[in-house]
Enzyme design. Sequence first.
Site, PDB file in Angstrom:
ATOM      1  N   ARG A 154       1.507  -6.800   9.685  1.00  0.00           N
ATOM      2  CA  ARG A 154       0.794  -5.640  10.236  1.00  0.00           C
ATOM      3  C   ARG A 154       1.151  -5.432  11.705  1.00  0.00           C
ATOM      4  NH1 ARG A 154      -4.998  -7.055   7.298  1.00  0.00           N
ATOM      5  NH2 ARG A 154      -4.596  -5.952   5.332  1.00  0.00           N
TER       6      ARG A 154
ATOM      7  N   GLU B 257      -8.785 -11.531  -8.044  1.00  0.00           N
ATOM      8  CA  GLU B 257      -7.954 -10.341  -7.822  1.00  0.00           C
ATOM      9  C   GLU B 257      -6.704 -10.365  -8.705  1.00  0.00           C
ATOM     10  OE1 GLU B 257      -7.376 -10.132  -3.558  1.00  0.00           O
ATOM     11  OE2 GLU B 257      -9.455  -9.507  -3.239  1.00  0.00           O
TER      12      GLU B 257
ATOM     13  N   THR C 272      -6.722  -7.084  10.449  1.00  0.00           N
ATOM     14  CA  THR C 272      -6.893  -5.847   9.676  1.00  0.00           C
ATOM     15  C   THR C 272      -6.378  -4.624  10.436  1.00  0.00           C
ATOM     16  OG1 THR C 272      -8.835  -6.807   8.597  1.00  0.00           O
ATOM     17  CG2 THR C 272      -8.607  -4.412   8.481  1.00  0.00           C
TER      18      THR C 272
ATOM     19  N   LYS D 260       0.826  -1.209   0.000  1.00  0.00           N
ATOM     20  CA  LYS D 260       0.000   0.000   0.000  1.00  0.00           C
ATOM     21  C   LYS D 260       0.863   1.264   0.000  1.00  0.00           C
ATOM     22  CE  LYS D 260      -4.014  -2.203   2.166  1.00  0.00           C
ATOM     23  NZ  LYS D 260      -5.117  -2.044   3.149  1.00  0.00           N
TER      24      LYS D 260
ATOM     25  N   HIS E 240      -2.316  -5.371   1.272  1.00  0.00           N
ATOM     26  CA  HIS E 240      -3.525  -6.145   1.008  1.00  0.00           C
ATOM     27  C   HIS E 240      -3.090  -7.578   0.718  1.00  0.00           C
ATOM     28  CE1 HIS E 240      -7.226  -7.639  -0.784  1.00  0.00           C
ATOM     29  NE2 HIS E 240      -6.460  -8.143  -1.739  1.00  0.00           N
TER      30      HIS E 240
ATOM     31  N   PHE F 230     -15.776   5.123   6.176  1.00  0.00           N
ATOM     32  CA  PHE F 230     -14.354   5.381   5.945  1.00  0.00           C
ATOM     33  C   PHE F 230     -13.942   5.188   4.485  1.00  0.00           C
ATOM     34  CE2 PHE F 230     -14.711   0.925   7.336  1.00  0.00           C
ATOM     35  CZ  PHE F 230     -14.109   0.265   6.265  1.00  0.00           C
TER      36      PHE F 230
ATOM     37  N   ASN G 273      -2.447  -0.177   6.774  1.00  0.00           N
ATOM     38  CA  ASN G 273      -2.032  -1.463   7.337  1.00  0.00           C
ATOM     39  C   ASN G 273      -1.127  -2.270   6.402  1.00  0.00           C
ATOM     40  OD1 ASN G 273      -3.993  -2.075   5.521  1.00  0.00           O
ATOM     41  ND2 ASN G 273      -5.346  -3.147   6.938  1.00  0.00           N
TER      42      ASN G 273
ATOM     43  N   TYR H 131     -12.608  -3.043  -3.548  1.00  0.00           N
ATOM     44  CA  TYR H 131     -13.162  -2.883  -2.202  1.00  0.00           C
ATOM     45  C   TYR H 131     -14.687  -2.742  -2.262  1.00  0.00           C
ATOM     46  CZ  TYR H 131      -8.452  -2.323  -0.194  1.00  0.00           C
ATOM     47  OH  TYR H 131      -7.166  -2.531   0.242  1.00  0.00           O
TER      48      TYR H 131
HETATM   49  P1  IDP Z   1      -8.371  -6.908   5.094  1.00  0.00           P
HETATM   50  O1  IDP Z   1      -7.460  -5.939   4.369  1.00  0.00           O
HETATM   51  O2  IDP Z   1      -7.749  -7.388   6.380  1.00  0.00           O
HETATM   52  O3  IDP Z   1      -8.849  -8.033   4.211  1.00  0.00           O
HETATM   53  P2  IDP Z   1     -11.003  -5.656   4.802  1.00  0.00           P
HETATM   54  O4  IDP Z   1     -12.113  -5.741   5.798  1.00  0.00           O
HETATM   55  O5  IDP Z   1     -11.163  -6.393   3.505  1.00  0.00           O
HETATM   56  O6  IDP Z   1      -9.661  -6.089   5.565  1.00  0.00           O
HETATM   57  O7  IDP Z   1     -10.775  -4.120   4.504  1.00  0.00           O
HETATM   58  C1  IDP Z   1     -10.002  -3.685   3.418  1.00  0.00           C
HETATM   59  C2  IDP Z   1      -9.162  -2.488   3.832  1.00  0.00           C
HETATM   60  O8  IDP Z   1     -10.027  -1.402   4.201  1.00  0.00           O
HETATM   61  C3  IDP Z   1      -8.308  -2.714   5.087  1.00  0.00           C
HETATM   62  O9  IDP Z   1      -7.103  -3.386   4.804  1.00  0.00           O
HETATM   63  C4  IDP Z   1      -8.103  -1.305   5.588  1.00  0.00           C
HETATM   64  O10 IDP Z   1      -7.091  -0.636   4.838  1.00  0.00           O
HETATM   65  C5  IDP Z   1      -9.449  -0.674   5.273  1.00  0.00           C
HETATM   66  N1  IDP Z   1     -10.348  -0.755   6.431  1.00  0.00           N
HETATM   67  C6  IDP Z   1     -11.089  -1.817   6.843  1.00  0.00           C
HETATM   68  N2  IDP Z   1     -11.812  -1.533   7.935  1.00  0.00           N
HETATM   69  C7  IDP Z   1     -11.496  -0.235   8.250  1.00  0.00           C
HETATM   70  C8  IDP Z   1     -11.937   0.668   9.287  1.00  0.00           C
HETATM   71  O11 IDP Z   1     -12.743   0.327  10.169  1.00  0.00           O
HETATM   72  N3  IDP Z   1     -11.399   1.923   9.266  1.00  0.00           N
HETATM   73  C9  IDP Z   1     -10.518   2.342   8.307  1.00  0.00           C
HETATM   74  N4  IDP Z   1     -10.107   1.529   7.307  1.00  0.00           N
HETATM   75  C10 IDP Z   1     -10.575   0.255   7.284  1.00  0.00           C
HETATM   76 MG    MG Z   2     -10.163  -7.977   2.600  1.00  0.00          MG
END
Ligand code: IDP
Ligand code: MG
Length: 156
Positions: free
Chosen positions: A102, A126, A91, A9, A115, A57, A112, A49
């Site tokens: 992470r 993907e 996450t 990222k 991905h 967010f 974080n 996404y």
């Molecule tokens: P993942 O990356 O662990 O699979 P996902 O739920 O698919 O998690 O979310 C995708 C990305 O969206 C996360 O990696 C993070 O960058 C962002 N994200 C997810 N939940 C939040 C949140 O509650 N606040 C801010 N950003 C979030």
């Molecule tokens: Mg995800």
Amino acid sequence: MEKTLIILKPSTIQRALIGQVIDRFQKKGLTVAGCKMMQLDEQILREHYAHLVDRPFFPSLLRSMQATPVIVMALAGKDVVAVVRAMTGATNSRAAAPGTIRGDFGMSGQENIIHASDSVENAEIELRRFFKPEEIFDYEPLTISAIYSPDELASA
Ligand code: IDP
Ligand code: MG
């Protein structure tokens, strides 16, 4: 061999952590099957996404993922999707276990580091989203017989 998608990222590019993150995957024994830098646009991010577009967010996530170009990588290995998700960690980086990427490199839920595809089915989708077929390579590194046993290789 199974393949997964990772994205380094923008915050990882900004913080000059590219080498350390890739180093972990190489030390683990995973093969880099594809690698390129690209600037993500809103369209590809809305697709990638899609499960988050209605979350408050999401605009911030869009800005964050477009702040710099990213590095997209295809990694290959036995059970690589599950292995890479385990190495990635939870996450929210503050909750991610020490020893995970992470957990070791981040302090944020949004920023974080990487991905990583969350299932074999999504990895295939993907990889097609971010790579042309000819940008992903099937080759066997010389070290492969020191990384897996013959029966593991035969079933990979
Ligand atoms: P993942 O990356 O662990 O699979 P996902 O739920 O698919 O998690 O979310 C995708 C990305 O969206 C996360 O990696 C993070 O960058 C962002 N994200 C997810 N939940 C939040 C949140 O509650 N606040 C801010 N950003 C979030
Ligand atoms: Mg995800």
